[in-house]
Scaffold this active site. Structure first.
Site, short mmCIF file in Angstrom:
data_model
loop_
_atom_site.label_atom_id
_atom_site.label_comp_id
_atom_site.label_asym_id
_atom_site.label_seq_id
_atom_site.Cartn_x
_atom_site.Cartn_y
_atom_site.Cartn_z
N LYS A 243 1.14 -1.00 -0.42
CA LYS A 243 0.04 0.36 -0.10
C LYS A 243 0.79 1.35 0.27
CE LYS A 243 -2.05 -0.92 4.34
NZ LYS A 243 -1.28 -2.56 4.04
N ARG B 200 -9.39 0.50 8.78
CA ARG B 200 -8.70 -1.03 9.07
C ARG B 200 -9.50 -1.46 10.05
NH1 ARG B 200 -3.36 0.36 9.72
NH2 ARG B 200 -1.65 -1.47 8.95
N ARG C 220 11.61 -5.63 4.62
CA ARG C 220 11.12 -4.47 4.72
C ARG C 220 12.35 -3.52 5.45
NH1 ARG C 220 5.26 -2.11 4.84
NH2 ARG C 220 5.33 -2.54 7.30
N ARG D 69 11.55 -1.68 10.78
CA ARG D 69 10.68 -1.47 11.90
C ARG D 69 10.64 -2.49 12.50
NH1 ARG D 69 5.35 0.19 8.38
NH2 ARG D 69 4.68 -0.55 10.23
N ARG E 236 0.34 -9.28 13.83
CA ARG E 236 -0.06 -8.14 13.10
C ARG E 236 -1.29 -8.42 11.38
NH1 ARG E 236 4.06 -5.46 11.04
NH2 ARG E 236 2.92 -3.71 9.41
P1 ADP Z 1 1.53 -1.83 7.46
O1 ADP Z 1 2.26 -0.81 6.92
O2 ADP Z 1 2.32 -3.08 7.93
O3 ADP Z 1 0.53 -1.90 6.71
P2 ADP Z 1 0.62 0.41 9.25
O4 ADP Z 1 1.91 1.48 8.96
O5 ADP Z 1 0.26 1.15 8.37
O6 ADP Z 1 1.11 -0.82 8.49
O7 ADP Z 1 0.47 0.49 10.30
C1 ADP Z 1 1.67 0.30 11.78
C2 ADP Z 1 1.26 0.04 13.16
O8 ADP Z 1 0.14 1.94 12.80
C3 ADP Z 1 0.14 -0.82 12.80
O9 ADP Z 1 0.37 -1.99 13.26
C4 ADP Z 1 -1.29 0.15 13.97
O10 ADP Z 1 -0.82 -0.20 15.19
C5 ADP Z 1 -0.70 1.36 14.15
N1 ADP Z 1 -2.22 1.78 13.04
C6 ADP Z 1 -1.92 2.08 11.52
N2 ADP Z 1 -2.83 2.19 11.20
C7 ADP Z 1 -4.58 2.47 12.30
C8 ADP Z 1 -5.09 2.21 11.68
N3 ADP Z 1 -5.80 3.05 10.56
N4 ADP Z 1 -5.77 1.99 12.41
C9 ADP Z 1 -5.51 1.25 13.82
N5 ADP Z 1 -3.92 1.46 13.52
C10 ADP Z 1 -3.17 1.98 13.00
P1 ADP Z 2 2.80 -1.83 2.99
O1 ADP Z 2 2.66 -0.69 3.72
O2 ADP Z 2 0.70 -2.82 2.69
O3 ADP Z 2 2.61 -3.04 4.46
P2 ADP Z 2 4.71 -1.61 1.73
O4 ADP Z 2 4.38 -0.81 0.26
O5 ADP Z 2 5.80 -1.08 2.75
O6 ADP Z 2 3.41 -2.69 2.33
O7 ADP Z 2 5.75 -2.28 1.02
C1 ADP Z 2 6.21 -3.99 1.63
C2 ADP Z 2 7.87 -4.18 1.59
O8 ADP Z 2 7.32 -5.03 -0.52
C3 ADP Z 2 8.51 -2.67 1.12
O9 ADP Z 2 10.07 -3.30 1.49
C4 ADP Z 2 8.41 -2.62 -0.13
O10 ADP Z 2 9.92 -2.06 -0.39
C5 ADP Z 2 8.22 -3.72 -1.05
N1 ADP Z 2 7.21 -3.90 -1.57
C6 ADP Z 2 6.29 -3.25 -2.73
N2 ADP Z 2 6.02 -3.57 -3.29
C7 ADP Z 2 6.22 -4.74 -4.15
C8 ADP Z 2 6.12 -4.44 -4.98
N3 ADP Z 2 4.80 -4.74 -6.42
N4 ADP Z 2 7.53 -5.84 -4.89
C9 ADP Z 2 8.39 -6.31 -4.83
N5 ADP Z 2 8.14 -5.60 -3.44
C10 ADP Z 2 7.35 -4.49 -3.04
#
Ligand code: ADP
Ligand code: ADP
Ligand code: ZN
Length: 225
Positions: free
Chosen positions: A15, A90, A129, A162, A173
């Site tokens: 995302k 979410r 990541r 992270r 998660r």
């Molecule tokens: P990822 O990119 O791996 O999906 P995020 O960076 O979006 O993770 O979120 C990291 C953490 O921040 C989540 O595990 C949660 O603790 C908090 N968080 C982020 N977005 C939300 C949301 N919309 N509602 C509740 N908690 C959130």
């Molecule tokens: P989210 O926000 O959904 O948690 P991220 O955008 O942070 O996911 O992506 C998770 C990991 O995968 C990051 O290390 C990113 O660089 C890698 N990644 C994201 N999209 C792709 C893709 N299409 N192909 C390969 N690696 C990707």
């Protein structure tokens, strides 16, 4: 036209990466709740102190607080070409909160895009990541390497893993996400704005899939690209 999208999908689906491409290629602004919270924690603000125990353990911040913070953030910003929300909503509670906020402004969502990815791919994306400690940009040890090892291409900051990307927290998660995802997708399906996007393959491929969809719906007409 000003496009309003939300990106749904489990941790690691891509995302944040896709939101960055949408910003670069289509000029859409993006807001990530995860990034917003990590910033507040780093700066040790009141909000940061309130959310740190949730974020560090991979649990969700309570809906009421998330909706309040996002409503404040969204009312402040100029939308311009459009906005993409990454990681919010979410839960159904948050989706209702966002709905009420958008209805009051007569600016409904165009689409809720669900980035679909098999679990093995999620785990490999999360375990590799790395994020820039200074500017938050995403990298991957195998698929999206920086030009210089360990350093951000954009700002030269150090790349770190992270804390919540460690295997134990990742499992939790993913489990929390699985529980929340079904009713959330159902919420948007009933409102006829849910689109499923295949999240596999390289980022260029994923972006092209999305661009085809946006074109097909006629949402890119006035963007000049
Ligand atoms: P990822 O990119 O791996 O999906 P995020 O960076 O979006 O993770 O979120 C990291 C953490 O921040 C989540 O595990 C949660 O603790 C908090 N968080 C982020 N977005 C939300 C949301 N919309 N509602 C509740 N908690 C959130
Ligand atoms: P989210 O926000 O959904 O948690 P991220 O955008 O942070 O996911 O992506 C998770 C990991 O995968 C990051 O290390 C990113 O660089 C890698 N990644 C994201 N999209 C792709 C893709 N299409 N192909 C390969 N690696 C990707
Ligand atoms: Zn950086």
């Amino acid at each position: 036209m000003s496009l309003r999208l939300v990106l749904l999908g489990p941790p690691g689906a891509g995302k944040g990466t896709l939101a960055a491409v949408l910003n670069k290629e289509l000029g859409l602004g993006s807001v990530s709740t995860g990034e917003l919270f990590r910033n507040e924690i780093r700066r040790r603000t009141t909000l940061g102190r309130q959310v740190t125990r949730y974020v560090s353990s991979g649990r969700l911040v309570p809906d009421e607080l998330v909706v309040k913070v996002m409503a404040r953030r969204l009312s402040r910003r100029r939308v311009g070409r459009g906005v993409v929300l990454d990681g919010f909503p979410r839960t159904v509670g948050q989706a209702r909160g966002l709905d009420a906020f958008l209805k009051a402004r007569a600016t409904p969502l165009h689409a809720a895009l669900y980035l679909d990815c098999p679990i093995a791919l999620l785990i490999s994306r999360l375990s590799g990541r790395r994020v820039c400690q200074r500017c938050g940009r995403n990298y991957h040890t195998r698929t999206m390497r920086p030009k210089r090892a360990g350093l951000c291409d954009a700002c030269g900051g150090p790349l770190i893993m992270r804390k919540d990307d460690q295997a134990k927290t990742v499992a939790k998660r993913l489990e929390i996400d699985r529980a929340k995802a079904k009713p959330l997708l159902e919420f948007y399906r009933q409102r006829h704005v849910l689109y499923r996007l295949d999240g596999r393959g390289g980022i260029v491929q994923v972006f092209q899939r999305l661009r085809r969809l946006l074109n097909h719906e006629g949402w890119l007409k006035n963007s000049g690209r």
